[in-house]
Design a protein around this motif. Structure first.
Motif, mmCIF file in Angstrom:
data_model
loop_
_atom_site.group_PDB
_atom_site.id
_atom_site.type_symbol
_atom_site.label_atom_id
_atom_site.label_comp_id
_atom_site.label_asym_id
_atom_site.label_seq_id
_atom_site.Cartn_x
_atom_site.Cartn_y
_atom_site.Cartn_z
ATOM 1 N N ASP A 13 -5.663 4.612 -0.189
ATOM 2 C CA ASP A 13 -6.945 4.046 0.238
ATOM 3 C C ASP A 13 -6.779 2.596 0.681
ATOM 4 N N ASP A 14 -5.885 1.862 0.014
ATOM 5 C CA ASP A 14 -5.636 0.470 0.397
ATOM 6 C C ASP A 14 -5.076 0.385 1.814
ATOM 7 N N ALA A 15 -4.214 1.339 2.179
ATOM 8 C CA ALA A 15 -3.664 1.351 3.538
ATOM 9 C C ALA A 15 -4.772 1.593 4.562
ATOM 10 N N ILE A 16 -5.665 2.541 4.267
ATOM 11 C CA ILE A 16 -6.784 2.832 5.169
ATOM 12 C C ILE A 16 -7.716 1.627 5.258
ATOM 13 N N LEU A 17 -7.980 0.990 4.108
ATOM 14 C CA LEU A 17 -8.845 -0.190 4.077
ATOM 15 C C LEU A 17 -8.252 -1.324 4.902
ATOM 16 N N ALA A 18 -6.951 -1.561 4.764
ATOM 17 C CA ALA A 18 -6.308 -2.671 5.478
ATOM 18 C C ALA A 18 -6.418 -2.494 6.988
ATOM 19 N N ILE A 19 -6.102 -1.301 7.491
ATOM 20 C CA ILE A 19 -6.166 -1.075 8.940
ATOM 21 C C ILE A 19 -7.614 -1.102 9.422
ATOM 22 N N SER A 20 -8.548 -0.599 8.613
ATOM 23 C CA SER A 20 -9.966 -0.648 8.991
ATOM 24 C C SER A 20 -10.425 -2.091 9.146
ATOM 25 N N MET A 21 -9.961 -2.976 8.267
ATOM 26 C CA MET A 21 -10.358 -4.381 8.346
ATOM 27 C C MET A 21 -9.731 -5.059 9.560
ATOM 28 N N LEU A 22 -8.470 -4.732 9.860
ATOM 29 C CA LEU A 22 -7.829 -5.342 11.023
ATOM 30 C C LEU A 22 -8.474 -4.869 12.324
ATOM 31 N N GLN A 23 -9.004 -3.649 12.327
ATOM 32 C CA GLN A 23 -9.635 -3.126 13.536
ATOM 33 C C GLN A 23 -11.114 -3.488 13.637
ATOM 34 N N ALA A 24 -11.697 -3.997 12.555
ATOM 35 C CA ALA A 24 -13.112 -4.375 12.585
ATOM 36 C C ALA A 24 -13.299 -5.625 13.439
ATOM 37 N N ASP A 25 -14.452 -5.708 14.068
ATOM 38 C CA ASP A 25 -14.742 -6.842 14.950
ATOM 39 C C ASP A 25 -15.452 -7.940 14.158
ATOM 40 N N PHE A 26 -14.725 -8.553 13.214
ATOM 41 C CA PHE A 26 -15.285 -9.662 12.452
ATOM 42 C C PHE A 26 -15.231 -10.928 13.298
ATOM 43 N N CYS A 27 -16.318 -11.664 13.299
ATOM 44 C CA CYS A 27 -16.327 -12.935 14.035
ATOM 45 C C CYS A 27 -15.607 -14.012 13.232
ATOM 46 N N GLU A 28 -16.180 -14.400 12.107
ATOM 47 C CA GLU A 28 -15.564 -15.424 11.263
ATOM 48 C C GLU A 28 -15.456 -14.974 9.816
ATOM 49 N N GLU A 29 -16.356 -14.077 9.388
ATOM 50 C CA GLU A 29 -16.381 -13.645 8.001
ATOM 51 C C GLU A 29 -16.444 -12.127 7.939
ATOM 52 N N SER B 299 0.859 -1.183 0.000
ATOM 53 C CA SER B 299 0.000 0.000 0.000
ATOM 54 C C SER B 299 0.895 1.232 0.000
ATOM 55 N N ALA B 300 0.312 2.407 0.222
ATOM 56 C CA ALA B 300 1.102 3.631 0.280
ATOM 57 C C ALA B 300 0.699 4.418 1.531
ATOM 58 N N PRO B 301 1.528 4.405 2.578
ATOM 59 C CA PRO B 301 2.801 3.696 2.641
ATOM 60 C C PRO B 301 2.589 2.195 2.835
ATOM 61 N N PRO B 302 3.613 1.382 2.501
ATOM 62 C CA PRO B 302 3.492 -0.055 2.781
ATOM 63 C C PRO B 302 3.413 -0.289 4.282
ATOM 64 N N LEU B 303 2.580 -1.250 4.679
ATOM 65 C CA LEU B 303 2.332 -1.509 6.096
ATOM 66 C C LEU B 303 2.682 -2.944 6.450
ATOM 67 N N ILE B 304 3.151 -3.144 7.680
ATOM 68 C CA ILE B 304 3.332 -4.485 8.231
ATOM 69 C C ILE B 304 2.030 -4.855 8.928
ATOM 70 N N LEU B 305 1.404 -5.950 8.483
ATOM 71 C CA LEU B 305 0.057 -6.283 8.950
ATOM 72 C C LEU B 305 0.015 -7.411 9.970
#
Length: 390
Positions: free
Chosen positions: A222-238, A133-139
Motif C-alpha cells: 500500500d505504501d508503494a501505491i500511496l507514494a506513486i499516487s502522491m507523485l502523480q497528484a497535481d499538488f500546487c504547494e501542499e 516499500s514493497a517493492p522498494p521504489l526509486i522516487l
C-alpha cells in the motif's frame, strides 16, 4: 479438481448471480474436458470457488508473463540525454523508511531548496532517493547545486512519477543496492544511472497485490501505491485531501475506490488509477456504515475549516475512558458560553447559538408599555382605518 487456493473475493458480482445450471454451463465452457457428471456432486458454492480459483491461476500466470505487458504510464518519459549529462558524478543513495513523508516532500517541494544533511556533500553530488516499500521504489533524483553555511542547496532534477522498482534495477545491474543511506561505490555509479535511464525510456511492469483497504491500516505494498499516487497528484504547494479538500495534510492515506479490491494482483499503475488520496478522517467515514456517516455529517460544521465530524466536549471529569467521539474538557469552566464541539482537524472549540423565532415579539413588547388610554385610542384609530370612518 483444481488445487484449492485462497479466494481473492468473498463475493463475485457475476458468478454469485448465476443459478446452478448457468454456473455448470460456464464451467464447461472454460474447462471443456471436464465431465459433467463430476460436477453434479459439487455444491453451487464449490463450483463458484473452483471458477474463482481458475481465475486466480490465470491472473497469476498473466502477471508472471512480463514480456509485451500493455503498460500504462500517464507521464511522458525523459530523454536519456537528461541522465547521460550527469555521468561520472558521485551519488548519495538516500534510503527512506517513511514512504508517505518522502513522497509528500518530493511532490510538494520547490524546484530548489536547502537541506541539512548528516554528512558533508560536495557540489554536483547526485541524491537518489529510494523508499522502503514493497517493492522498494526509486522516487526522485536531485543534485547538490551548492553548499552554504553547512546546508546543501538541492535542485530537483527528476521526480519518478512513472514508477521504477529497485528490484528491477538490481536485476539488470547484477548487484544488490544498499538498504541504508550511503554513498554508492564509484564503480557502479554510471551503471546505476544507465539502468535508470533505460527504465525511464522503456518502463518495466511492477506487479503487486494491494492489501485490505481500511482507514489507518497499511502495508508495504500500500505504501508503494500511496507514494506513486502522491507523485502523480497535481499538488500546487501542499498535499490536499481529494475528498474534503483540506490542505497541508502530512498523513494522507490511499483509498482504493473499487468494489471487491482487497488483495487484487495488478500492475501498480492500475492500482494507482483506482486510488484516491484522502485524510484519515475522510478515510474513516468512507469505510463506515451509512448511518454512522449521516450521524457524523449531521453535527454542526467547524466555523474555521468546515470539517463536519466534530467530537463532543464533556465538562467535568466523568468516570471511564472517553471514546474517540468525546473530548474531556476538564473542570475549569470558561467565562464565555461553554463550547459543545471540538473539530477533529484544527481542534477549534465552538458552540451553536440557538435562535428561537418569536413572531410579533417586538410589537407585543411595544403594546405592553402603553397606558390603557393610549391602547384604547390606538384600537379606535385602527377600527376607523379598517372601516373607512372619518
Amino acid at each position: 479438481m483444481l488445487e484449492r487456493t485462497r479466494r481473492l473475493h468473498g463475493y463475485d458480482p457475476v458468478l454469485d448471480r448465476m443459478d446452478r445450471k448457468q454456473i455448470i454451463g460456464h464451467y464447461l465452457s472454460l474447462l471443456p474436458n471436464t465431465s459433467q457428471s463430476s460436477l453434479e456432486f459439487k455444491t453451487r458454492s464449490e463450483l463458484i470457488e473452483d471458477l474463482l480459483d481458475l481465475q486466480d491461476l490465470q491472473q497469476q500466470s498473466q502477471s508472471a508473463s512480463r514480456k509485451d505487458y500493455p503498460l500504462r504510464r500517464p507521464f511522458a518519459s525523459s530523454s536519456p540525454n537528461d541522465f547521460n549529462r550527469h555521468a561520472g558524478k558521485p551519488i548519495l543513495w538516500c534510503w527512506e523508511k517513511d514512504v508517505c513523508a518522502t513522497a509528500n516532500s518530493l511532490a510538494t517541494a520547490e524546484q530548489t531548496y536547502e537541506l541539512d544533511l548528516p554528512q558533508t556533500l560536495e557540489p554536483d553530488t547526485l541524491v537518489l532517493t529510494a523508499a522502503n516499500s514493497a517493492p522498494p521504489l526509486i522516487l526522485g533524483l536531485e543534485v547538490v547545486s551548492g553548499v552554504v553555511d553547512g546546508a546543501a542547496e538541492i535542485e530537483l532534477l527528476e521526480m519518478f512519477s512513472n514508477p521504477i522498482s529497485v528490484l528491477e534495477v538490481e536485476q539488470r545491474l547484477g548487484a544488490k543496492l544498499p538498504r541504508r543511506t550511503q554513498n554508492l561505490r564509484p564503480s557502479i555509479v554510471d551503471q546505476v544511472m544507465g539502468v535508470i535511464s533505460e527504465l525511464v525510456v522503456s518502463p518495466a511492469p511492477i506487479i503487486l497485490a494491494a492489501g485490505d483497504c481500511d482507514a489507518g491500516v497499511s502495508n508495504a505494498a500500500d505504501d508503494a501505491i500511496l507514494a506513486i499516487s502522491m507523485l502523480q497528484a497535481d499538488f500546487c504547494e501542499e498535499a490536499e485531501c481529494q475528498s474534503c479538500g483540506r490542505r497541508g495534510i502530512s498523513n494522507l492515506e490511499a483509498h482504493i475506490s473499487r468494489p471487491g479490491s482487497d488483495n487484487l494482483v495488478l500492475e501498480i499503475q492500475d492500482h494507482v488509477d483506482d486510488t484516491k488520496l484522502v485524510c484519515v478522517d475522510c478515510h474513516v467515514l468512507i469505510h463506515q456504515t451509512d448511518f454512522v456517516k449521516v450521524s457524523a455529517f449531521s453535527k454542526p460544521a467547524c466555523p474555521e475549516c468546515g470539517e463536519r465530524n466534530p467530537r463532543t466536549m464533556l465538562w467535568g471529569e466523568p468516570a471511564g475512558l472517553p471514546s474517540d467521539d468525546v473530548v474531556i474538557a476538564g473542570c475549569v469552566l470558561p467565562s464565555e458560553p461553554l463550547p459543545e464541539w471540538q473539530c477533529r482537524s484544527c481542534e477549534t472549540e465552538y458552540f451553536v447559538q440557538k435562535y428561537e423565532y418569536e413572531p410579533y415579539k417586538l410589537e407585543i413588547d411595544a403594546l405592553a408599555r402603553l397606558t390603557s388610554w393610549q391602547l384604547a385610542n390606538l384600537i379606535m384609530r385602527k377600527h376607523k382605518e379598517e372601516n373607512n370612518i372619518t
